[in-house]
Design a protein around this motif. Structure first.
Motif, PDB file in Angstrom:
ATOM      1  N   UNK A 151      -8.924 119.896 -90.881  1.00 41.30           N
ATOM      2  CA  UNK A 151      -9.913 120.337 -89.915  1.00 41.30           C
ATOM      3  C   UNK A 151     -10.783 119.170 -89.476  1.00 41.30           C
ATOM      4  N   UNK A 152     -11.135 119.187 -88.202  1.00 38.98           N
ATOM      5  CA  UNK A 152     -12.088 118.206 -87.690  1.00 38.98           C
ATOM      6  C   UNK A 152     -11.493 116.883 -87.298  1.00 38.98           C
ATOM      7  N   UNK A 153     -10.220 116.856 -86.977  1.00 44.34           N
ATOM      8  CA  UNK A 153      -9.630 115.622 -86.467  1.00 44.34           C
ATOM      9  C   UNK A 153      -8.611 115.949 -85.384  1.00 44.34           C
ATOM     10  N   UNK A 154      -8.801 115.345 -84.217  1.00 46.08           N
ATOM     11  CA  UNK A 154      -7.911 115.635 -83.098  1.00 46.08           C
ATOM     12  C   UNK A 154      -6.669 114.771 -83.106  1.00 46.08           C
ATOM     13  N   UNK A 155      -6.654 113.776 -83.969  1.00 47.53           N
ATOM     14  CA  UNK A 155      -5.560 112.808 -83.919  1.00 47.53           C
ATOM     15  C   UNK A 155      -4.199 113.445 -84.179  1.00 47.53           C
ATOM     16  N   UNK A 156      -3.212 112.997 -83.449  1.00 48.73           N
ATOM     17  CA  UNK A 156      -1.843 113.464 -83.640  1.00 48.73           C
ATOM     18  C   UNK A 156      -1.267 112.914 -84.947  1.00 48.73           C
ATOM     19  N   UNK A 157      -1.970 111.950 -85.547  1.00 47.25           N
ATOM     20  CA  UNK A 157      -1.536 111.463 -86.867  1.00 47.25           C
ATOM     21  C   UNK A 157      -1.468 112.604 -87.870  1.00 47.25           C
ATOM     22  N   UNK A 158      -2.322 113.621 -87.691  1.00 50.52           N
ATOM     23  CA  UNK A 158      -2.280 114.777 -88.592  1.00 50.52           C
ATOM     24  C   UNK A 158      -0.971 115.537 -88.455  1.00 50.52           C
ATOM     25  N   UNK A 159      -0.570 115.780 -87.207  1.00 49.56           N
ATOM     26  CA  UNK A 159       0.726 116.414 -86.983  1.00 49.56           C
ATOM     27  C   UNK A 159       1.825 115.570 -87.616  1.00 49.56           C
ATOM     28  N   UNK A 160       1.682 114.256 -87.492  1.00 51.60           N
ATOM     29  CA  UNK A 160       2.671 113.350 -88.073  1.00 51.60           C
ATOM     30  C   UNK A 160       2.769 113.497 -89.582  1.00 51.60           C
ATOM     31  N   UNK A 161       1.609 113.635 -90.231  1.00 54.08           N
ATOM     32  CA  UNK A 161       1.608 113.850 -91.683  1.00 54.08           C
ATOM     33  C   UNK A 161       2.269 115.182 -92.039  1.00 54.08           C
ATOM     34  N   UNK A 162       1.940 116.204 -91.287  1.00 51.45           N
ATOM     35  CA  UNK A 162       2.454 117.538 -91.623  1.00 51.45           C
ATOM     36  C   UNK A 162       3.973 117.607 -91.475  1.00 51.45           C
ATOM     37  N   UNK A 163       4.486 116.948 -90.438  1.00 52.98           N
ATOM     38  CA  UNK A 163       5.949 116.889 -90.271  1.00 52.98           C
ATOM     39  C   UNK A 163       6.579 116.189 -91.477  1.00 52.98           C
ATOM     40  N   UNK A 164       5.937 115.116 -91.912  1.00 57.87           N
ATOM     41  CA  UNK A 164       6.477 114.383 -93.069  1.00 57.87           C
ATOM     42  C   UNK A 164       6.414 115.236 -94.332  1.00 57.87           C
ATOM     43  N   UNK A 269       2.311 114.077 -73.480  1.00 55.58           N
ATOM     44  CA  UNK A 269       1.630 112.933 -74.058  1.00 55.58           C
ATOM     45  C   UNK A 269       1.571 113.031 -75.583  1.00 55.58           C
ATOM     46  N   UNK A 270       1.220 114.219 -76.101  1.00 57.03           N
ATOM     47  CA  UNK A 270       1.061 114.347 -77.556  1.00 57.03           C
ATOM     48  C   UNK A 270       2.401 114.277 -78.278  1.00 57.03           C
ATOM     49  N   UNK A 271       3.417 114.844 -77.660  1.00 67.76           N
ATOM     50  CA  UNK A 271       4.740 114.768 -78.288  1.00 67.76           C
ATOM     51  C   UNK A 271       5.223 113.314 -78.313  1.00 67.76           C
ATOM     52  N   UNK A 272       4.947 112.587 -77.223  1.00 71.84           N
ATOM     53  CA  UNK A 272       5.329 111.170 -77.195  1.00 71.84           C
ATOM     54  C   UNK A 272       4.600 110.390 -78.283  1.00 71.84           C
ATOM     55  N   UNK A 273       3.318 110.682 -78.442  1.00 70.56           N
ATOM     56  CA  UNK A 273       2.554 110.019 -79.511  1.00 70.56           C
ATOM     57  C   UNK A 273       3.153 110.314 -80.878  1.00 70.56           C
ATOM     58  N   UNK A 274       3.518 111.583 -81.090  1.00 73.21           N
ATOM     59  CA  UNK A 274       4.083 111.985 -82.379  1.00 73.21           C
ATOM     60  C   UNK A 274       5.365 111.207 -82.667  1.00 73.21           C
ATOM     61  N   UNK A 275       6.221 111.115 -81.671  1.00 77.32           N
ATOM     62  CA  UNK A 275       7.487 110.401 -81.877  1.00 77.32           C
ATOM     63  C   UNK A 275       7.238 108.932 -82.177  1.00 77.32           C
ATOM     64  N   UNK A 276       6.246 108.362 -81.483  1.00 83.62           N
ATOM     65  CA  UNK A 276       5.922 106.955 -81.717  1.00 83.62           C
ATOM     66  C   UNK A 276       5.447 106.761 -83.153  1.00 83.62           C
ATOM     67  N   UNK A 277       4.626 107.698 -83.637  1.00 82.26           N
ATOM     68  CA  UNK A 277       4.110 107.592 -85.005  1.00 82.26           C
ATOM     69  C   UNK A 277       5.225 107.644 -86.041  1.00 82.26           C
ATOM     70  N   UNK A 278       6.230 108.441 -85.758  1.00 82.31           N
ATOM     71  CA  UNK A 278       7.281 108.652 -86.747  1.00 82.31           C
ATOM     72  C   UNK A 278       8.390 107.602 -86.644  1.00 82.31           C
ATOM     73  N   UNK A 279       8.191 106.633 -85.760  1.00 84.06           N
ATOM     74  CA  UNK A 279       9.235 105.653 -85.491  1.00 84.06           C
ATOM     75  C   UNK A 279       9.646 104.897 -86.745  1.00 84.06           C
ATOM     76  N   UNK A 280       8.666 104.576 -87.590  1.00 86.20           N
ATOM     77  CA  UNK A 280       8.963 103.768 -88.782  1.00 86.20           C
ATOM     78  C   UNK A 280       9.127 104.616 -90.039  1.00 86.20           C
ATOM     79  N   UNK A 281       9.261 105.916 -89.855  1.00 85.22           N
ATOM     80  CA  UNK A 281       9.338 106.808 -91.008  1.00 85.22           C
ATOM     81  C   UNK A 281      10.694 107.498 -91.011  1.00 85.22           C
TER      82      UNK A 281
END
Length: 461
Positions: A151-164, A269-281
RNA sequence: GCGGAUAUAGCUCAGUUGGUUAGAGCACCAGUUUGUGGCACUGGGGGUCGCCGGUUCGAACCCGGUUAUUCGCCCCA
């Protein structure tokens, strides 16, 4: 006397089942912790006011309500009683109910404790929830959810963590899944085309059934309900979904003139960000953009996710819905008076994961281990010696039992056999006198008489 | 909320066109074996055939109702 029974949709979990459930919970919980989530528990019982109005009309009907204590009918409205108006009278005779999910209690907790909470607030919660639904295969009235939310963070990094988290937990459990995701903004872009939110909501409900009834099935229902432009919108979504890669799908959405909309841009935009975040994972499971994924809960506003099993070891006739889901909700705490707290979370459906792993025979042998050593005494006089040795083994971390009393050896070995205990340590007059123990491997049948001091060493080999 | 199926021993299930005392497997207990399990053999305990009513000389079986369970639909984990 009546035969005892359980309320429908509830189950007892015997020792074998519990060990396996705990195994799943252990994997999920360990994963949550590894990503920095901390535990939260809330009461099974919430005030009905907290729960009502959060899940739609249908959800309200599925809430388990608790009758007030005391002479509750004395204060109830006579007219309502006279007319047997159950719905209205419920408000007067029931103030509390069982929680329906873990997300609303989380929102309540955050609002009540806003002074103590530091954002981003990451919590996990593994507890049962209750729904007065009609039970059927893979659906229970009491079932467990394992939730993780930020809660309290708009960053797509959170979605990235949850997918992982989804990916690594299911990899550890050895269950192959497809992690489907979508963005509500993409679906919102269809609202003007479909001429209004009523049509749009119905449209989303219908397309969400695509994996169940197929393209034609959804098309027929859309035509039956005569949703304006519905057939065209559905065909477009289906065409886009048939493309191979997420990039191609995004491009196709971008180029579609009929649905240009700020929601669409945000989604892309957000989906693109998510894919970029997961590039090295490295992601071991399938991760699929599915533009037909809507998900029922109305409070989702951004990314939505759903996990479906995709494992060829699952019997073909074993059909079960999703085993996890989640998404972003911008305004969940708003209903409790705290604005502008965004949240994103996922849930694991413990009971369905169990059913699948059971059907696909995926539980590892370690998940059902119990006692390692059983001390069998021929006479009660050997018990003190057994107690002493058992204590030493327990201190060394071995699960150890002393058979209570000195029943016939056959009975004691039967007990060990039934319980899957590997080692039996037999103590009779002779052994006690000699300071030895007869230690028997119940798998191989091999038996040795050894000094009592060497038991740990013997069974550790 | 709607529809289908099922209900017989602790569990899984047989039970013939309605006909004497309702069976099997598993599980449990005891014995064959006084300190040695899994296998085998022998014996034993355990049932108001979900409940209520009807048809019949006679019902586990046929009919009606009811309750429970279960599988679908809606919706969802």
């Amino acid at each position: 006397m009546d035969k005892p029974s359980l309320p429908s949709g509830t189950r007892d979990f015997g020792p074998e089942v519990m060990m396996r459930r705990k195994y799943i919970i252990g994997v999920v919980e360990e994963t949550f912790k590894r990503f920095g989530f901390l535990p939260l528990e809330t009461p099974a019982v919430e005030n009905l006011k907290t729960l009502q109005g959060k899940y739609g009309d249908e959800g309200d009907q599925l809430l388990f309500k608790i009758l007030n204590n005391g002479d509750f009918l004395a204060k109830a409205d006579e007219n309502l009683l006279l007319h047997r108006d159950s719905k209205a009278i419920t408000q007067q005779i029931s103030d509390r109910g069982l929680r329906y999910d873990l997300t609303v209690p989380l929102a309540r907790f955050v609002v009540m404790n806003r002074d103590k909470i530091h954002f981003p607030f990451k919590r996990y919660q593994i507890q049962p929830v209750w729904r007065a639904d009609r039970p059927q295969k893979g659906r229970y009235r009491e079932f467990w959810q394992c939730d993780a939310d930020i809660l309290g963070s708009q960053s797509i990094a959170n979605e990235g963590d949850l997918i992982q988290i989804y990916d690594s937990a299911f990899a550890k459990l050895g269950l192959k899944v497809n992690i489907r995701f979508n963005h509500r903004g993409i679906l919102d872009a269809f609202a003007p085309w479909l001429q209004g939110s009523v049509n749009h909501n119905r449209f989303m409900q219908l397309i969400d059934k695509a994996d169940k009834i197929g393209f034609e099935g959804v098309l027929n229902e859309i035509k039956n309900e005569a949703i304006p432009n519905g057939a065209e919108a559905w065909s477009l979504l289906h065409t886009i979904n048939s493309l191979n890669t997420t990039e191609e799908k995004l491009k196709a959405l971008q180029n579609e003139a009929a649905i240009q909309h700020e929601g669409l841009q945000k989604g892309i935009s957000e989906i693109s960000q998510l894919l970029a975040l997961l590039k090295n994972v490295p992601v071991t499971n399938a991760l699929t953009l599915d533009v037909t994924l809507a998900r029922g809960l109305s409070y989702y506003t951004g990314m939505v996710m759903e996990v479906v099993p995709e494992d060829n070891r699952i019997p073909a006739d074993f059909r079960i819905g999703s085993i996890g889901g989640g998404g972003r909700y911008d305004n969940l705490t708003g209903v409790f008076g705290l604005k502008d707290v965004t949240g994103v979370g996922i849930s694991f459906g413990l009971d369905r994961i169990y059913d699948l792993m059971e059907a696909a025979l995926l539980f590892p042998h370690e998940s059902i281990q119990s006692t390692a050593v059983l001390f069998c005494c021929m006479e009660d006089s050997a018990l003190p010696a057994a107690f002493g040795m058992a204590r030493n083994l327990r201190d060394a971390g071995m699960a150890t039992e002393v058979y209570p009393g000195s029943a016939k050896l056959k009975k004691q070995l039967d007990y060990a056999n039934n319980k899957g205990i590997k080692w039996a340590c037999i103590l009779g007059e002779q052994e006690v006198a000699d300071g030895t123990a007869s230690i028997k491997n119940l798998i191989s049948g091999e038996q040795n008489t050894i000094p009592q001091s060497q038991i740990l060493q013997h069974i550790s080999q």
